[in-house]
Motif scaffolding. Structure first.
Motif, PDB file in Angstrom:
ATOM      1  N   GLN A 119      -5.499   0.356   8.574  1.00 20.92           N
ATOM      2  CA  GLN A 119      -4.366  -0.544   8.445  1.00 20.92           C
ATOM      3  C   GLN A 119      -4.716  -1.618   7.428  1.00 20.92           C
ATOM      4  O   GLN A 119      -5.877  -1.793   7.060  1.00 20.92           O
ATOM      5  CB  GLN A 119      -4.045  -1.205   9.775  1.00 20.92           C
ATOM      6  CG  GLN A 119      -5.078  -2.248  10.216  1.00 20.92           C
ATOM      7  CD  GLN A 119      -4.660  -2.970  11.469  1.00 20.92           C
ATOM      8  OE1 GLN A 119      -4.326  -2.334  12.471  1.00 20.92           O
ATOM      9  NE2 GLN A 119      -4.673  -4.292  11.430  1.00 20.92           N
ATOM     10  N   GLY A 120      -3.716  -2.337   6.958  1.00 25.26           N
ATOM     11  CA  GLY A 120      -4.013  -3.445   6.054  1.00 25.26           C
ATOM     12  C   GLY A 120      -2.849  -3.797   5.158  1.00 25.26           C
ATOM     13  O   GLY A 120      -1.820  -3.120   5.119  1.00 25.26           O
ATOM     14  N   ILE A 121      -3.025  -4.904   4.440  1.00 28.58           N
ATOM     15  CA  ILE A 121      -2.028  -5.361   3.479  1.00 28.58           C
ATOM     16  C   ILE A 121      -2.682  -5.456   2.104  1.00 28.58           C
ATOM     17  O   ILE A 121      -3.850  -5.836   1.977  1.00 28.58           O
ATOM     18  CB  ILE A 121      -1.416  -6.722   3.881  1.00 28.58           C
ATOM     19  CG1 ILE A 121      -2.499  -7.788   4.048  1.00 28.58           C
ATOM     20  CG2 ILE A 121      -0.614  -6.575   5.161  1.00 28.58           C
ATOM     21  CD1 ILE A 121      -1.962  -9.179   4.331  1.00 28.58           C
ATOM     22  N   GLN A 140       3.830  -6.606  -2.328  1.00 26.69           N
ATOM     23  CA  GLN A 140       2.977  -6.403  -1.159  1.00 26.69           C
ATOM     24  C   GLN A 140       3.274  -5.048  -0.536  1.00 26.69           C
ATOM     25  O   GLN A 140       4.441  -4.665  -0.356  1.00 26.69           O
ATOM     26  CB  GLN A 140       3.207  -7.479  -0.093  1.00 26.69           C
ATOM     27  CG  GLN A 140       2.226  -7.348   1.077  1.00 26.69           C
ATOM     28  CD  GLN A 140       2.744  -7.958   2.377  1.00 26.69           C
ATOM     29  OE1 GLN A 140       3.835  -7.640   2.824  1.00 26.69           O
ATOM     30  NE2 GLN A 140       1.948  -8.830   2.966  1.00 26.69           N
ATOM     31  N   LEU A 141       2.210  -4.304  -0.207  1.00 27.03           N
ATOM     32  CA  LEU A 141       2.321  -3.070   0.561  1.00 27.03           C
ATOM     33  C   LEU A 141       1.551  -3.244   1.858  1.00 27.03           C
ATOM     34  O   LEU A 141       0.522  -3.929   1.895  1.00 27.03           O
ATOM     35  CB  LEU A 141       1.741  -1.881  -0.213  1.00 27.03           C
ATOM     36  CG  LEU A 141       2.358  -1.559  -1.576  1.00 27.03           C
ATOM     37  CD1 LEU A 141       1.589  -0.425  -2.244  1.00 27.03           C
ATOM     38  CD2 LEU A 141       3.822  -1.199  -1.439  1.00 27.03           C
ATOM     39  N   SER A 142       2.021  -2.618   2.934  1.00 27.84           N
ATOM     40  CA  SER A 142       1.251  -2.611   4.180  1.00 27.84           C
ATOM     41  C   SER A 142       1.229  -1.196   4.746  1.00 27.84           C
ATOM     42  O   SER A 142       2.169  -0.415   4.548  1.00 27.84           O
ATOM     43  CB  SER A 142       1.854  -3.579   5.207  1.00 27.84           C
ATOM     44  OG  SER A 142       3.073  -3.068   5.738  1.00 27.84           O
ATOM     45  N   TYR A 143       0.136  -0.871   5.420  1.00 32.17           N
ATOM     46  CA  TYR A 143      -0.066   0.482   5.943  1.00 32.17           C
ATOM     47  C   TYR A 143      -0.616   0.426   7.362  1.00 32.17           C
ATOM     48  O   TYR A 143      -1.253  -0.554   7.768  1.00 32.17           O
ATOM     49  CB  TYR A 143      -1.054   1.258   5.071  1.00 32.17           C
ATOM     50  CG  TYR A 143      -0.527   1.596   3.688  1.00 32.17           C
ATOM     51  CD1 TYR A 143       0.161   2.779   3.458  1.00 32.17           C
ATOM     52  CD2 TYR A 143      -0.718   0.714   2.628  1.00 32.17           C
ATOM     53  CE1 TYR A 143       0.652   3.080   2.189  1.00 32.17           C
ATOM     54  CE2 TYR A 143      -0.231   1.005   1.359  1.00 32.17           C
ATOM     55  CZ  TYR A 143       0.452   2.195   1.150  1.00 32.17           C
ATOM     56  OH  TYR A 143       0.935   2.495  -0.100  1.00 32.17           O
ATOM     57  N   GLY A 144      -0.391   1.516   8.108  1.00 33.24           N
ATOM     58  CA  GLY A 144      -0.994   1.708   9.409  1.00 33.24           C
ATOM     59  C   GLY A 144      -1.949   2.885   9.346  1.00 33.24           C
ATOM     60  O   GLY A 144      -1.680   3.872   8.648  1.00 33.24           O
ATOM     61  N   ILE A 145      -3.042   2.815  10.041  1.00 35.61           N
ATOM     62  CA  ILE A 145      -4.052   3.865   9.987  1.00 35.61           C
ATOM     63  C   ILE A 145      -3.463   5.215  10.402  1.00 35.61           C
ATOM     64  O   ILE A 145      -2.743   5.323  11.402  1.00 35.61           O
ATOM     65  CB  ILE A 145      -5.281   3.511  10.856  1.00 35.61           C
ATOM     66  CG1 ILE A 145      -6.415   4.516  10.622  1.00 35.61           C
ATOM     67  CG2 ILE A 145      -4.920   3.406  12.325  1.00 35.61           C
ATOM     68  CD1 ILE A 145      -7.742   4.062  11.194  1.00 35.61           C
ATOM     69  N   GLY A 146      -3.721   6.241   9.590  1.00 30.92           N
ATOM     70  CA  GLY A 146      -3.239   7.585   9.872  1.00 30.92           C
ATOM     71  C   GLY A 146      -1.789   7.822   9.503  1.00 30.92           C
ATOM     72  O   GLY A 146      -1.299   8.956   9.620  1.00 30.92           O
ATOM     73  N   MET A 147      -1.074   6.797   9.035  1.00 33.38           N
ATOM     74  CA  MET A 147       0.351   6.924   8.719  1.00 33.38           C
ATOM     75  C   MET A 147       0.528   7.155   7.220  1.00 33.38           C
ATOM     76  O   MET A 147      -0.151   6.533   6.406  1.00 33.38           O
ATOM     77  CB  MET A 147       1.098   5.680   9.169  1.00 33.38           C
ATOM     78  CG  MET A 147       0.954   5.407  10.651  1.00 33.38           C
ATOM     79  SD  MET A 147       1.689   3.842  11.183  1.00 33.38           S
ATOM     80  CE  MET A 147       3.427   4.208  10.986  1.00 33.38           C
TER      81      MET A 147
END
Length: 394
Positions: free
Chosen positions: A124-126, A302-309
């Motif tokens: 995850q992260g931004i 800005q981009l954000s993600y979730g682990i495995g997504m």
């Protein structure tokens, strides 16, 4: 009453700086794994102090390839110039401890997809990407000038022109924005490691006349700036001997010099499934192409993600009141023209190709580099953006 100046300052460091030594080692190890197995998942961390280097982290190679970690550490130190005992760090005699282990199977599960479009984010992260029209490279001036100062000083050191210099160097540049139509350099600070018992006046004179002034001229900026060179006097002891180094401790130097926000994730030693790296590259690509297309004079993505997504959780923008388009229109263009899935970012930028050398980015920044051709700096979306804008604003 005198008017207060509007100033902004950024710093850079050379490849001989202890933290950058660690970044270079980590990226050499990453490159070595990818050259043998492009599906390697690498998260490498390095610690350096004196003549000792500790390498740790998690690495998984589907082909179970082996990399000579000791060789990569020594080659990195050799390339930088840590090749003599008197420097305190010497590739001939350095002690190396390898504590690399395999990547967590829970993380690896989300990264082992048969199709690139299904590949999930490694964490995850931004991430943030930024562009501005204030320089030819669409980068803030302060960090661009700061990078070039230490890059040029290092080039001259390696070519034997900058005599008595050693690998560890720092620069700091303050830009005066008080008059928007007359942007100037207010001051330049450089600290350059040197051999003992030298003529410091001659050393300082060389830095001012052969490095600072030519670099300022190359940006078409003033040369009557205030300057400070080795303000403490002596700078003989440097590198990992003088200061402990760690990977990922110069993230502002790696990006926009503090002009734009940062998500906190470092780049070096990480393969592209780690969105700290690939997501930041994509965000810069989007921002740069949008600014080049005339969407805004300054733009942050800005981009954000979730682990495995495999899809970003969010896409955000900031135009600093420099755009005639509303945010909804710009976001619509981004979603229409830019595929921000981690696997597709890797595919577009060829981030897992064996010929791609991350080590070349371990110093002097990952963005706006005139000396390195990287795909996220290409302006290949400008025409599409302009066509899409015309359709939306009819």
């Amino acid at each position: 009453m005198s008017k207060e100046k509007i100033l902004f300052t950024s710093e850079s460091v050379s490849e001989g700086h202890p933290d950058k030594v660690c970044d270079r080692i980590a990226d050499r190890i990453l490159d070595a794994y990818l050259a043998k197995d492009h599906q390697s998942h690498v998260a490498c961390e390095v610690f350096a102090t004196g003549n000792f280097v500790l390498v740790g982290g998690e690495i998984t190679s589907p082909l179970n390839v082996d990399v000579d970690i000791e060789h990569e550490v020594k080659e990195a130190l050799k390339e930088i110039g840590y090749d003599r005992a008197e420097l305190g760090t010497d590739y001939h005699t350095v002690q190396i401890m390898n504590k690399i282990k395999k990547q967590s199977p829970d993380i690896n599960l989300g990264l082992s997809q048969p199709k690139m479009e299904d590949l999930g984010a490694g964490d995850q992260g931004i991430m943030f990407g930024y562009a501005t029209d204030e320089s030819d490279g669409y980068m803030p001036l302060a960090i661009s000038v700061a990078h070039k100062l230490v890059r040029e000083a290092t080039r001259q050191r390696k070519e034997g022109l900058f005599i008595h210099s050693r690998p560890d160097m720092k620069s700091q540049v303050t830009i005066d924005y008080t008059q928007p139509d007359n942007i100037r350099i207010d001051s330049i600070l450089m600290s350059c490691q040197h051999e003992p018992d030298i003529d410091m006046d001659a050393f300082r004179k060389y830095i001012h006349e052969q490095i600072m002034i030519p670099v300022a001229k190359s940006f078409h900026l003033n040369v009557d700036f205030k300057y400070y060179i080795n303000p403490t006097g002596s700078f003989v002891m440097g590198g990992p001997l003088a200061d402990t180094g760690l990977t990922g401790r110069k993230i502002i130097v790696d990006t926009y010099g503090g002009t734009a926000e940062h998500g906190g994730g470092s780049f070096s030693g990480k393969d592209a499934t780690k969105v700290d790296r690939s997501g930041a590259y994509m965000a810069r690509y989007i921002a740069k192409n949008l600014v080049a297309a005339g969407v805004a004079k300054r733009l942050l993505v800005q981009l954000s993600y979730g682990i495995g997504m495999n899809e970003p959780l969010s896409i955000g923008i900031k135009t600093y009141h420099t755009s005639r388009y509303d945010d909804e229109t710009i976001l619509s263009i981004i979603r229409q023209l830019f595929d921000c899935r981690p696997g597709m970012i890797i595919d577009k930028f060829h981030l897992d190709h064996p010929s791609f050398k991350y080590c070349s980015l371990s110093s002097y920044g990952h963005f706006g580099r005139p000396d390195v051709d990287v795909p996220w700096e290409h302006l290949d979306k400008v025409d599409e953006i302009q066509v899409a804008l015309k359709k939306q604003t009819k």
